[in-house]
Design a protein around this motif. Structure first.
Motif, PDB file in Angstrom:
ATOM      1  N   ASP A  96       0.754  -1.261  -0.057  1.00 51.06           N
ATOM      2  CA  ASP A  96       0.045  -0.091  -0.067  1.00 51.06           C
ATOM      3  C   ASP A  96       0.834   1.317  -0.017  1.00 51.06           C
ATOM      4  OD1 ASP A  96      -2.489  -1.663   0.123  1.00 51.06           O
ATOM      5  OD2 ASP A  96      -2.091  -1.637   2.275  1.00 51.06           O
ATOM      6  N   GLY A  97       2.280   1.080  -0.022  1.00 49.74           N
ATOM      7  CA  GLY A  97       3.079   2.400  -0.081  1.00 49.74           C
ATOM      8  C   GLY A  97       3.127   3.001   1.106  1.00 49.74           C
ATOM      9  N   ARG A  98       2.846   2.646   2.268  1.00 45.91           N
ATOM     10  CA  ARG A  98       2.936   3.260   3.671  1.00 45.91           C
ATOM     11  C   ARG A  98       4.167   3.482   3.772  1.00 45.91           C
ATOM     12  NH1 ARG A  98      -1.020  -0.727   6.998  1.00 45.91           N
ATOM     13  NH2 ARG A  98       0.273  -2.207   5.687  1.00 45.91           N
ATOM     14  N   PRO A  99       4.434   4.449   4.692  1.00 40.97           N
ATOM     15  CA  PRO A  99       6.042   4.919   5.134  1.00 40.97           C
ATOM     16  C   PRO A  99       6.519   4.066   5.986  1.00 40.97           C
ATOM     17  CG  PRO A  99       4.478   6.399   6.058  1.00 40.97           C
ATOM     18  CD  PRO A  99       3.722   5.581   5.041  1.00 40.97           C
ATOM     19  N   VAL A 100       7.744   3.629   5.850  1.00 43.91           N
ATOM     20  CA  VAL A 100       8.411   2.903   6.888  1.00 43.91           C
ATOM     21  C   VAL A 100       9.668   3.697   7.288  1.00 43.91           C
ATOM     22  CG1 VAL A 100      10.185   0.832   7.264  1.00 43.91           C
ATOM     23  CG2 VAL A 100       8.141   0.793   5.609  1.00 43.91           C
ATOM     24  N   GLN A 101       9.688   3.660   8.977  1.00 47.30           N
ATOM     25  CA  GLN A 101      10.865   4.224   9.577  1.00 47.30           C
ATOM     26  C   GLN A 101      11.789   3.276  10.244  1.00 47.30           C
ATOM     27  OE1 GLN A 101       9.785   7.513  12.203  1.00 47.30           O
ATOM     28  NE2 GLN A 101      11.837   8.166  12.288  1.00 47.30           N
ATOM     29  N   VAL A 102      12.922   3.405  10.066  1.00 46.30           N
ATOM     30  CA  VAL A 102      13.922   2.537  10.538  1.00 46.30           C
ATOM     31  C   VAL A 102      14.944   3.285  11.459  1.00 46.30           C
ATOM     32  CG1 VAL A 102      15.762   0.637  10.192  1.00 46.30           C
ATOM     33  CG2 VAL A 102      13.680   0.884   8.843  1.00 46.30           C
ATOM     34  N   ASP A 103      15.138   2.700  12.569  1.00 48.72           N
ATOM     35  CA  ASP A 103      16.332   3.368  13.593  1.00 48.72           C
ATOM     36  C   ASP A 103      17.112   2.224  14.016  1.00 48.72           C
ATOM     37  OD1 ASP A 103      17.952   4.491  15.360  1.00 48.72           O
ATOM     38  OD2 ASP A 103      16.573   5.567  16.426  1.00 48.72           O
ATOM     39  N   PHE A 153      11.676   5.374   4.725  1.00 51.61           N
ATOM     40  CA  PHE A 153      11.705   4.926   3.547  1.00 51.61           C
ATOM     41  C   PHE A 153      10.083   5.264   3.020  1.00 51.61           C
ATOM     42  CE2 PHE A 153      14.807   2.707   5.481  1.00 51.61           C
ATOM     43  CZ  PHE A 153      15.917   2.536   4.691  1.00 51.61           C
ATOM     44  N   GLU A 154       9.947   6.224   1.896  1.00 50.46           N
ATOM     45  CA  GLU A 154       8.498   6.375   1.491  1.00 50.46           C
ATOM     46  C   GLU A 154       8.479   4.946   0.303  1.00 50.46           C
ATOM     47  OE1 GLU A 154       6.576   8.249   2.271  1.00 50.46           O
ATOM     48  OE2 GLU A 154       7.774   9.752   3.350  1.00 50.46           O
ATOM     49  N   ASP A 155       7.290   4.904  -0.326  1.00 47.95           N
ATOM     50  CA  ASP A 155       7.037   3.808  -1.429  1.00 47.95           C
ATOM     51  C   ASP A 155       8.210   3.511  -2.257  1.00 47.95           C
ATOM     52  OD1 ASP A 155       5.505   2.189  -2.639  1.00 47.95           O
ATOM     53  OD2 ASP A 155       4.662   3.502  -3.830  1.00 47.95           O
ATOM     54  N   ALA A 156       8.458   2.481  -2.278  1.00 42.68           N
ATOM     55  CA  ALA A 156       9.562   2.051  -3.139  1.00 42.68           C
ATOM     56  C   ALA A 156      11.130   2.485  -2.809  1.00 42.68           C
ATOM     57  CB  ALA A 156       9.081   1.990  -4.594  1.00 42.68           C
ATOM     58  N   ASP A 157      11.287   2.960  -1.822  1.00 38.92           N
ATOM     59  CA  ASP A 157      12.579   3.647  -1.410  1.00 38.92           C
ATOM     60  C   ASP A 157      13.499   2.658  -0.963  1.00 38.92           C
ATOM     61  OD1 ASP A 157      11.920   6.212  -2.142  1.00 38.92           O
ATOM     62  OD2 ASP A 157      11.743   7.031  -0.024  1.00 38.92           O
ATOM     63  N   TYR A 158      14.688   2.414  -1.209  1.00 39.71           N
ATOM     64  CA  TYR A 158      15.541   1.569  -0.599  1.00 39.71           C
ATOM     65  C   TYR A 158      16.960   2.235  -0.395  1.00 39.71           C
ATOM     66  CZ  TYR A 158      17.629   1.677  -5.519  1.00 39.71           C
ATOM     67  OH  TYR A 158      18.212   2.029  -6.572  1.00 39.71           O
ATOM     68  N   ASN A 159      17.926   1.623   0.410  1.00 35.22           N
ATOM     69  CA  ASN A 159      19.110   1.826   0.705  1.00 35.22           C
ATOM     70  C   ASN A 159      19.911   0.822   1.136  1.00 35.22           C
ATOM     71  OD1 ASN A 159      21.290   3.661   0.867  1.00 35.22           O
ATOM     72  ND2 ASN A 159      20.377   4.875   2.607  1.00 35.22           N
ATOM     73  N   TRP A 160      21.192   0.636   1.084  1.00 39.46           N
ATOM     74  CA  TRP A 160      22.033  -0.287   1.550  1.00 39.46           C
ATOM     75  C   TRP A 160      23.373   0.456   2.036  1.00 39.46           C
ATOM     76  CZ3 TRP A 160      21.324   1.303  -3.569  1.00 39.46           C
ATOM     77  CH2 TRP A 160      22.353   1.999  -4.173  1.00 39.46           C
ATOM     78  N   GLY A 161      24.127  -0.552   2.804  1.00 40.34           N
ATOM     79  CA  GLY A 161      25.295   0.004   3.482  1.00 40.34           C
ATOM     80  C   GLY A 161      25.793  -0.973   4.365  1.00 40.34           C
ATOM     81  N   MET A 162      27.103  -0.631   4.934  1.00 39.18           N
ATOM     82  CA  MET A 162      27.406  -1.735   6.032  1.00 39.18           C
ATOM     83  C   MET A 162      26.998  -1.551   7.433  1.00 39.18           C
ATOM     84  SD  MET A 162      31.441  -1.762   4.811  1.00 39.18           S
ATOM     85  CE  MET A 162      32.089  -1.497   3.249  1.00 39.18           C
ATOM     86  N   LEU A 180       8.870   1.036  12.257  1.00 36.99           N
ATOM     87  CA  LEU A 180       7.588   1.649  12.188  1.00 36.99           C
ATOM     88  C   LEU A 180       7.140   1.464  10.747  1.00 36.99           C
ATOM     89  CD1 LEU A 180       8.201   4.933  14.427  1.00 36.99           C
ATOM     90  CD2 LEU A 180       7.133   2.804  14.941  1.00 36.99           C
ATOM     91  N   LEU A 181       5.810   0.925  10.607  1.00 37.46           N
ATOM     92  CA  LEU A 181       5.188   0.802   9.524  1.00 37.46           C
ATOM     93  C   LEU A 181       3.805   1.845   9.594  1.00 37.46           C
ATOM     94  CD1 LEU A 181       4.523  -0.262   6.797  1.00 37.46           C
ATOM     95  CD2 LEU A 181       3.080  -2.090   7.656  1.00 37.46           C
ATOM     96  N   ASP A 182       4.051   2.950   8.908  1.00 42.84           N
ATOM     97  CA  ASP A 182       3.006   4.006   8.950  1.00 42.84           C
ATOM     98  C   ASP A 182       2.602   4.522  10.526  1.00 42.84           C
ATOM     99  OD1 ASP A 182       1.302   5.825   7.893  1.00 42.84           O
ATOM    100  OD2 ASP A 182      -0.477   4.539   7.814  1.00 42.84           O
ATOM    101  N   GLY A 183       3.957   4.410  11.265  1.00 41.92           N
ATOM    102  CA  GLY A 183       3.766   4.744  12.637  1.00 41.92           C
ATOM    103  C   GLY A 183       3.527   3.877  13.705  1.00 41.92           C
ATOM    104  N   GLU A 184       3.147   2.754  13.088  1.00 44.04           N
ATOM    105  CA  GLU A 184       2.868   1.474  13.863  1.00 44.04           C
ATOM    106  C   GLU A 184       4.197   0.535  14.233  1.00 44.04           C
ATOM    107  OE1 GLU A 184       0.135   0.771  15.878  1.00 44.04           O
ATOM    108  OE2 GLU A 184      -0.548   2.892  14.884  1.00 44.04           O
ATOM    109  N   PRO A 185       4.553   0.237  15.438  1.00 45.82           N
ATOM    110  CA  PRO A 185       5.659  -0.618  15.525  1.00 45.82           C
ATOM    111  C   PRO A 185       5.643  -2.033  15.058  1.00 45.82           C
ATOM    112  CG  PRO A 185       4.833  -0.221  17.756  1.00 45.82           C
ATOM    113  CD  PRO A 185       4.058   0.620  16.591  1.00 45.82           C
TER     114      PRO A 185
END
Length: 207
Positions: A96-103, A153-162, A180-185
């Protein structure tokens, strides 16, 4: 393992206080494990809860060579190499393209028979390199190569690294991932992971 500054963890955790205080829902999805037939390196892939996450082993020798080529003195490159480096690839896979937040400060590395700990964060490494007197060019190269601590990460965003998990080569552990998926853990535990062995050390120890 070195003693790192905790300021970066505390400041990041404060931003995530609602997430840290809330019970996370166990994500539903699929976990796969594979071994590269050419290199022997292991890969763990999780897909579910709005994310796709790959964790791929990096040999200590790979990290030694990578950072030596970017101006790191041998002892500094060795510090990273011996701290269980993984190539991390994460993307927003929510249908559904909901935002994802990663810490990463919220992730936990649980070695077999040991205490859970957070990964070593980019900000902690940078403070360590500053104190060690590494030149700016080397520190910038490290920052660009490292998976960022806190990302949206918005819809289809990606990243990589060590990512560095702060464990000796060959250590068995489980990784507890939170986001967090759309603010929900959400959370998932990836069991039976291993840091890559130090091939150079194994050769030296061979009779």
């Amino acid at each position: 393992m070195r003693v790192f500054y905790v300021v970066a963890i505390l400041s990041s955790a404060c931003l995530w206080m609602p997430f840290a205080a809330a019970a996370a829902t166990q994500a539903q999805g699929e976990l796969s494990h594979s071994i590269n037939p050419d290199t022997g390196l292991q890969r763990w892939h999780w897909q579910g809860g709005g994310i796709s996450l790959e964790m791929i082993q990096r040999l200590p020798d790979q990290s030694r060579a990578f950072f030596a080529a970017r101006g790191f003195p041998p002892d500094a490159a060795e510090q990273v190499a011996e701290d269980c480096v993984f190539q991390t690839v994460l993307s927003n896979a929510d249908p559904d393209g909901r935002p994802v937040q990663v810490d990463l400060a919220q992730w936990r590395v649980q070695p077999a028979g040991g205490e859970a700990q957070a990964p070593i964060l980019e900000e902690q490494w940078d403070a360590h390199w500053r104190e060690a007197g590494l030149p700016d060019a080397a520190r910038i190269a490290f920052r660009w190569a490292t998976f960022p601590t806190d990302q949206i990460f918005e819809d289809a965003d990606y990243n990589w690294g060590m990512t560095t998990l702060g464990l000796p080569p060959g250590t068995e552990f489980e990784l507890r991932v939170r986001w967090l998926l759309d603010g929900e853990p959400r959370t998932v535990t990836i069991p039976d992971m291993h840091c890559a062995p130090d091939v150079a050390q194994l050769v030296e120890e061979r009779p």
